[in-house]
Design a protein around this motif. Structure first.
Motif, PDB file in Angstrom:
ATOM      1  N   VAL A  72      12.068 -17.142 -21.841  1.00  8.32           N
ATOM      2  CA  VAL A  72      11.575 -17.012 -20.464  1.00  8.32           C
ATOM      3  C   VAL A  72      11.686 -18.355 -19.744  1.00  8.32           C
ATOM      4  O   VAL A  72      12.155 -18.429 -18.598  1.00  8.32           O
ATOM      5  CB  VAL A  72      10.115 -16.496 -20.448  1.00  8.32           C
ATOM      6  N   GLU A  73      11.271 -19.434 -20.419  1.00  8.83           N
ATOM      7  CA  GLU A  73      11.347 -20.764 -19.809  1.00  8.83           C
ATOM      8  C   GLU A  73      12.795 -21.166 -19.557  1.00  8.83           C
ATOM      9  O   GLU A  73      13.108 -21.773 -18.535  1.00  8.83           O
ATOM     10  CB  GLU A  73      10.650 -21.807 -20.694  1.00  8.83           C
ATOM     11  N   PHE A  74      13.688 -20.830 -20.472  1.00 12.59           N
ATOM     12  CA  PHE A  74      15.101 -21.143 -20.293  1.00 12.59           C
ATOM     13  C   PHE A  74      15.662 -20.401 -19.087  1.00 12.59           C
ATOM     14  O   PHE A  74      16.416 -20.965 -18.295  1.00 12.59           O
ATOM     15  CB  PHE A  74      15.903 -20.797 -21.552  1.00 12.59           C
ATOM     16  N   LYS A  75      15.294 -19.147 -18.929  1.00 10.70           N
ATOM     17  CA  LYS A  75      15.769 -18.363 -17.781  1.00 10.70           C
ATOM     18  C   LYS A  75      15.271 -18.964 -16.473  1.00 10.70           C
ATOM     19  O   LYS A  75      16.007 -19.022 -15.489  1.00 10.70           O
ATOM     20  CB  LYS A  75      15.338 -16.907 -17.909  1.00 10.70           C
ATOM     21  N   LYS A  76      14.030 -19.436 -16.452  1.00 11.84           N
ATOM     22  CA  LYS A  76      13.496 -20.092 -15.255  1.00 11.84           C
ATOM     23  C   LYS A  76      14.290 -21.361 -14.944  1.00 11.84           C
ATOM     24  O   LYS A  76      14.658 -21.616 -13.808  1.00 11.84           O
ATOM     25  CB  LYS A  76      12.025 -20.459 -15.455  1.00 11.84           C
ATOM     26  N   PHE A  77      14.524 -22.153 -15.987  1.00 12.92           N
ATOM     27  CA  PHE A  77      15.284 -23.388 -15.831  1.00 12.92           C
ATOM     28  C   PHE A  77      16.683 -23.088 -15.288  1.00 12.92           C
ATOM     29  O   PHE A  77      17.166 -23.743 -14.353  1.00 12.92           O
ATOM     30  CB  PHE A  77      15.391 -24.130 -17.161  1.00 12.92           C
ATOM     31  N   ASN A  78      17.333 -22.107 -15.860  1.00 10.84           N
ATOM     32  CA  ASN A  78      18.696 -21.754 -15.459  1.00 10.84           C
ATOM     33  C   ASN A  78      18.726 -21.258 -14.011  1.00 10.84           C
ATOM     34  O   ASN A  78      19.639 -21.590 -13.259  1.00 10.84           O
ATOM     35  CB  ASN A  78      19.281 -20.724 -16.426  1.00 10.84           C
ATOM     36  N   ALA A  79      17.721 -20.477 -13.623  1.00 11.83           N
ATOM     37  CA  ALA A  79      17.652 -19.979 -12.249  1.00 11.83           C
ATOM     38  C   ALA A  79      17.508 -21.142 -11.262  1.00 11.83           C
ATOM     39  O   ALA A  79      18.170 -21.185 -10.220  1.00 11.83           O
ATOM     40  CB  ALA A  79      16.499 -19.002 -12.094  1.00 11.83           C
ATOM     41  N   LYS A  80      16.662 -22.115 -11.599  1.00 11.88           N
ATOM     42  CA  LYS A  80      16.492 -23.301 -10.731  1.00 11.88           C
ATOM     43  C   LYS A  80      17.787 -24.098 -10.653  1.00 11.88           C
ATOM     44  O   LYS A  80      18.171 -24.576  -9.584  1.00 11.88           O
ATOM     45  CB  LYS A  80      15.372 -24.194 -11.282  1.00 11.88           C
ATOM     46  N   ARG A  81      18.457 -24.223 -11.796  1.00 11.57           N
ATOM     47  CA  ARG A  81      19.708 -24.970 -11.833  1.00 11.57           C
ATOM     48  C   ARG A  81      20.750 -24.319 -10.933  1.00 11.57           C
ATOM     49  O   ARG A  81      21.470 -24.990 -10.213  1.00 11.57           O
ATOM     50  CB  ARG A  81      20.218 -25.047 -13.274  1.00 11.57           C
ATOM     51  N   LYS A  82      20.802 -22.986 -10.948  1.00 16.06           N
ATOM     52  CA  LYS A  82      21.775 -22.267 -10.108  1.00 16.06           C
ATOM     53  C   LYS A  82      21.453 -22.456  -8.625  1.00 16.06           C
ATOM     54  O   LYS A  82      22.358 -22.578  -7.805  1.00 16.06           O
ATOM     55  CB  LYS A  82      21.796 -20.792 -10.472  1.00 16.06           C
ATOM     56  N   LEU A  83      20.169 -22.474  -8.293  1.00 20.48           N
ATOM     57  CA  LEU A  83      19.783 -22.682  -6.895  1.00 20.48           C
ATOM     58  C   LEU A  83      20.180 -24.068  -6.398  1.00 20.48           C
ATOM     59  O   LEU A  83      20.594 -24.233  -5.260  1.00 20.48           O
ATOM     60  CB  LEU A  83      18.269 -22.505  -6.722  1.00 20.48           C
ATOM     61  N   LEU A  84      20.034 -25.058  -7.251  1.00 20.44           N
ATOM     62  CA  LEU A  84      20.374 -26.429  -6.880  1.00 20.44           C
ATOM     63  C   LEU A  84      21.871 -26.692  -6.930  1.00 20.44           C
ATOM     64  O   LEU A  84      22.348 -27.642  -6.318  1.00 20.44           O
ATOM     65  CB  LEU A  84      19.633 -27.420  -7.798  1.00 20.44           C
ATOM     66  N   GLY A  85      22.583 -25.866  -7.731  1.00 18.62           N
ATOM     67  CA  GLY A  85      23.977 -26.057  -8.043  1.00 18.62           C
ATOM     68  C   GLY A  85      24.883 -26.230  -6.919  1.00 18.62           C
ATOM     69  O   GLY A  85      25.814 -26.857  -6.778  1.00 18.62           O
TER      70      GLY A  85
END
Length: 85
Positions: A72-85
């Protein structure tokens, strides 16, 4: 800068800076180094990596643990990374 880092890795010139890698075990760093060898004839294969003691030891210690929270934490991290990407 990411592109400079990638060029260094492609040349086989990389280091494990203490500020980022200080909490990572020597065994894990050795595995990563073995996977980043430029010459494919000298590089560790995927099969060899899966048999590496760091992988097998981690598998033993993680067996039976609920890894859902980490996922769950990894998915949150990945979602934030995509937004900033």
């Amino acid at each position: 800068d990411q592109s400079r880092l990638l060029r260094k890795i492609m040349r086989g010139s990389f280091e494990f800076k203490e500020e980022f890698w200080g909490n990572v075990s020597k065994e894990a760093k050795n595995l990563i180094s073995s996977l980043l060898v430029v010459n494919p004839d000298n590089r560790m294969s995927a099969s060899q990596a899966l048999e590496n003691t760091w992988i097998t030891d981690q598998a033993k210690s993680l067996k039976g643990r609920d890894l859902g929270v980490g996922l769950v934490e990894f998915k949150k991290f990945n979602a934030k990374r995509k937004l900033l990407g």
